[in-house]
Write an enzyme that holds these catalytic residues in place. Structure first.
Site, PDB file in Angstrom:
ATOM      1  N   ASP A 170      88.469 -45.716  45.781  1.00 53.18           N
ATOM      2  CA  ASP A 170      86.524 -45.560  45.414  1.00 53.18           C
ATOM      3  C   ASP A 170      85.935 -44.891  46.833  1.00 53.18           C
ATOM      4  O   ASP A 170      85.121 -44.739  46.576  1.00 53.18           O
ATOM      5  CB  ASP A 170      86.230 -47.124  44.619  1.00 53.18           C
ATOM      6  N   SER A 171      87.448 -44.201  47.749  1.00 52.97           N
ATOM      7  CA  SER A 171      86.479 -43.691  48.738  1.00 52.97           C
ATOM      8  C   SER A 171      86.159 -42.336  48.304  1.00 52.97           C
ATOM      9  O   SER A 171      85.563 -41.532  49.016  1.00 52.97           O
ATOM     10  CB  SER A 171      87.324 -42.919  50.109  1.00 52.97           C
TER      11      SER A 171
ATOM     12  N   ASP B 185      91.828 -47.390  41.365  1.00 48.75           N
ATOM     13  CA  ASP B 185      89.978 -48.319  42.333  1.00 48.75           C
ATOM     14  C   ASP B 185      90.124 -48.830  41.618  1.00 48.75           C
ATOM     15  O   ASP B 185      88.641 -48.193  41.045  1.00 48.75           O
ATOM     16  CB  ASP B 185      89.899 -47.476  43.714  1.00 48.75           C
TER      17      ASP B 185
ATOM     18  N   LYS C 253      93.875 -51.511  41.726  1.00 49.22           N
ATOM     19  CA  LYS C 253      93.921 -51.495  42.895  1.00 49.22           C
ATOM     20  C   LYS C 253      92.468 -52.682  42.784  1.00 49.22           C
ATOM     21  O   LYS C 253      91.658 -52.098  42.430  1.00 49.22           O
ATOM     22  CB  LYS C 253      93.789 -51.405  44.257  1.00 49.22           C
TER      23      LYS C 253
ATOM     24  N   GLU D  64      89.831 -55.192  46.204  1.00 52.48           N
ATOM     25  CA  GLU D  64      90.247 -56.015  47.319  1.00 52.48           C
ATOM     26  C   GLU D  64      89.918 -57.175  46.975  1.00 52.48           C
ATOM     27  O   GLU D  64      89.057 -57.741  45.952  1.00 52.48           O
ATOM     28  CB  GLU D  64      89.433 -55.251  47.771  1.00 52.48           C
TER      29      GLU D  64
ATOM     30  N   GLU E 185      94.388 -52.864  55.757  1.00 55.46           N
ATOM     31  CA  GLU E 185      93.581 -51.705  56.348  1.00 55.46           C
ATOM     32  C   GLU E 185      92.690 -51.770  57.349  1.00 55.46           C
ATOM     33  O   GLU E 185      92.251 -53.597  57.169  1.00 55.46           O
ATOM     34  CB  GLU E 185      92.061 -51.152  55.001  1.00 55.46           C
TER      35      GLU E 185
HETATM   36  O1  KIV Z   1      89.431 -46.016  48.457  1.00 55.01           O
HETATM   37  C1  KIV Z   1      90.666 -45.874  49.520  1.00 55.01           C
HETATM   38  O2  KIV Z   1      90.481 -44.758  49.314  1.00 55.01           O
HETATM   39  C2  KIV Z   1      91.418 -47.141  49.995  1.00 55.01           C
HETATM   40  C3  KIV Z   1      92.366 -46.533  50.584  1.00 55.01           C
HETATM   41  C4  KIV Z   1      91.963 -45.947  52.262  1.00 55.01           C
HETATM   42  C5  KIV Z   1      93.513 -47.358  50.914  1.00 55.01           C
HETATM   43  O3  KIV Z   1      91.285 -47.739  49.529  1.00 55.01           O
END
Ligand code: KIV
Length: 305
Positions: A52-53, A91, A120, A122, A189
């Site tokens: 989600d970055s 994500d 993934k 959090e 992280e």
């Molecule tokens: O969204 C992302 O890029 C991440 C990484 C920083 C692990 O979650």
């Protein structure tokens, strides 16, 4: 309708989980589109994380809270359609697994139907119900602990986590809980290396660190950070392997200069009519034709002709 790109992959989530203790560190790199996915896969990464970055790195937002499950499915699809050898992890964005369990499972399924082999999310013990429901739908889950950017407001900013004993113990307890629930790997992280080491020693699934030191079972970095395409902020844990931002500016600046100075396009970069036809066309033009020229099929923008 499903945007499913691939159902058989060389690297699966269970295969990745078995890498724990193998002495072969896992490499995960983010990618958000097809060209970057091809580059990451060709480089030999084990996992492509469609993180989600994408929100901050590609879409221009200040944090990850702005992206939706639709955005994530769009980017997962672009990556998965390249049919990489690497495992594609999608994500789950903020609020896609916080509202209700049925909603959570549907959202995880969206990413799988877009081509992800795992999702993934959090959080630790607070997210056990979500993790269990997704696993119950046969979707592998990667956890993410330490600095969890979707909690930026609750954490009071993007800060290193687990700096005191109580906070470190909470991270370890979260890791043990989500590993026991069935996560196949955990991203750690921005935690001190001693905390990452303790987590890594406490769980039987791989830990993948970002800003978590060397005692993890693998490492992850963001594509644009690694290549110097993200130049605004460089966290301490980023190692830049190229300066593609500067290279791109120089290359594009050369193109701008060539066009302005009449050096582009050259004769070799131009389609030419046969001499006789060219003469006829020139005559037609001088004779006051309509000026409407039909473009040959396949000779348009982006044509390979
Ligand atoms: O969204 C992302 O890029 C991440 C990484 C920083 C692990 O979650």
């Amino acid at each position: 309708m499903a945007d499913q790109a691939s159902s058989v992959r060389s690297i699966s989530a269970p295969a990745l989980a078995r890498r724990k203790g193998s002495g072969s560190p896992i490499v995960m790199i983010t990618a958000y589109d097809a060209p970057s996915a091809r580059i990451v896969d060709d480089a030999g990464a084990d996992v492509i994380l469609v993180g989600d970055s994408v929100a901050n790195v590609v879409l221009g937002y200040a944090d990850t809270l702005q992206v939706t499950i639709d955005d994530m499915a769009h980017h997962v699809g672009a990556v998965a359609r390249t049919r990489p050898h690497a495992l594609v992890v999608g994500d789950l964005p903020w609020l896609s697994y916080h509202v209700s369990v049925p909603d959570t499972v549907q959202n995880a399924a969206r990413l799988v139907r877009a081509g992800a082999g795992a999702v993934k999310l959090e959080g630790g013990r607070k997210r056990l119900a979500a993790i269990e429901a997704i696993l119950d739908a046969e979707i592998p889950v990667m956890g993410h602990l330490g600095l969890t950017p979707q909690s930026v407001h609750a954490l009071g900013g993007f800060k290193v986590q687990g700096r005191d004993l109580e906070a470190a113990r909470a991270i370890v307890d979260d890791a043990v809980a989500i590993a026991a629930a069935g996560c196949f790997a955990i991203v750690l992280e921005c935690v001190p290396d001693a905390v990452a080491r303790l987590v890594t020693d406490s769980v039987d699934i791989p830990t993948i660190g970002i800003g978590a030191g060397r005692h993890c079972d693998g490492q992850v970095l963001v594509f644009h950070d690694l290549l110097g395409l993200e130049e605004r902020i460089t966290p301490k844990f980023v190692r830049r392997y190229a300066d593609l931002g500067a290279d791109a500016r120089a290359a594009l600046g050369a193109f701008v200069g060539d066009v302005r100075n009449g050096r582009f396009p050259s004769s070799d970069e131009t389609y030419h009519a046969a001499d006789t036809v060219a003469d006829e066309i020139a005559l037609y033009g001088r004779g006051g034709g309509t000026g409407a020229v039909q473009e040959a099929p396949g000779v348009g923008a982006g044509s390979q002709a």
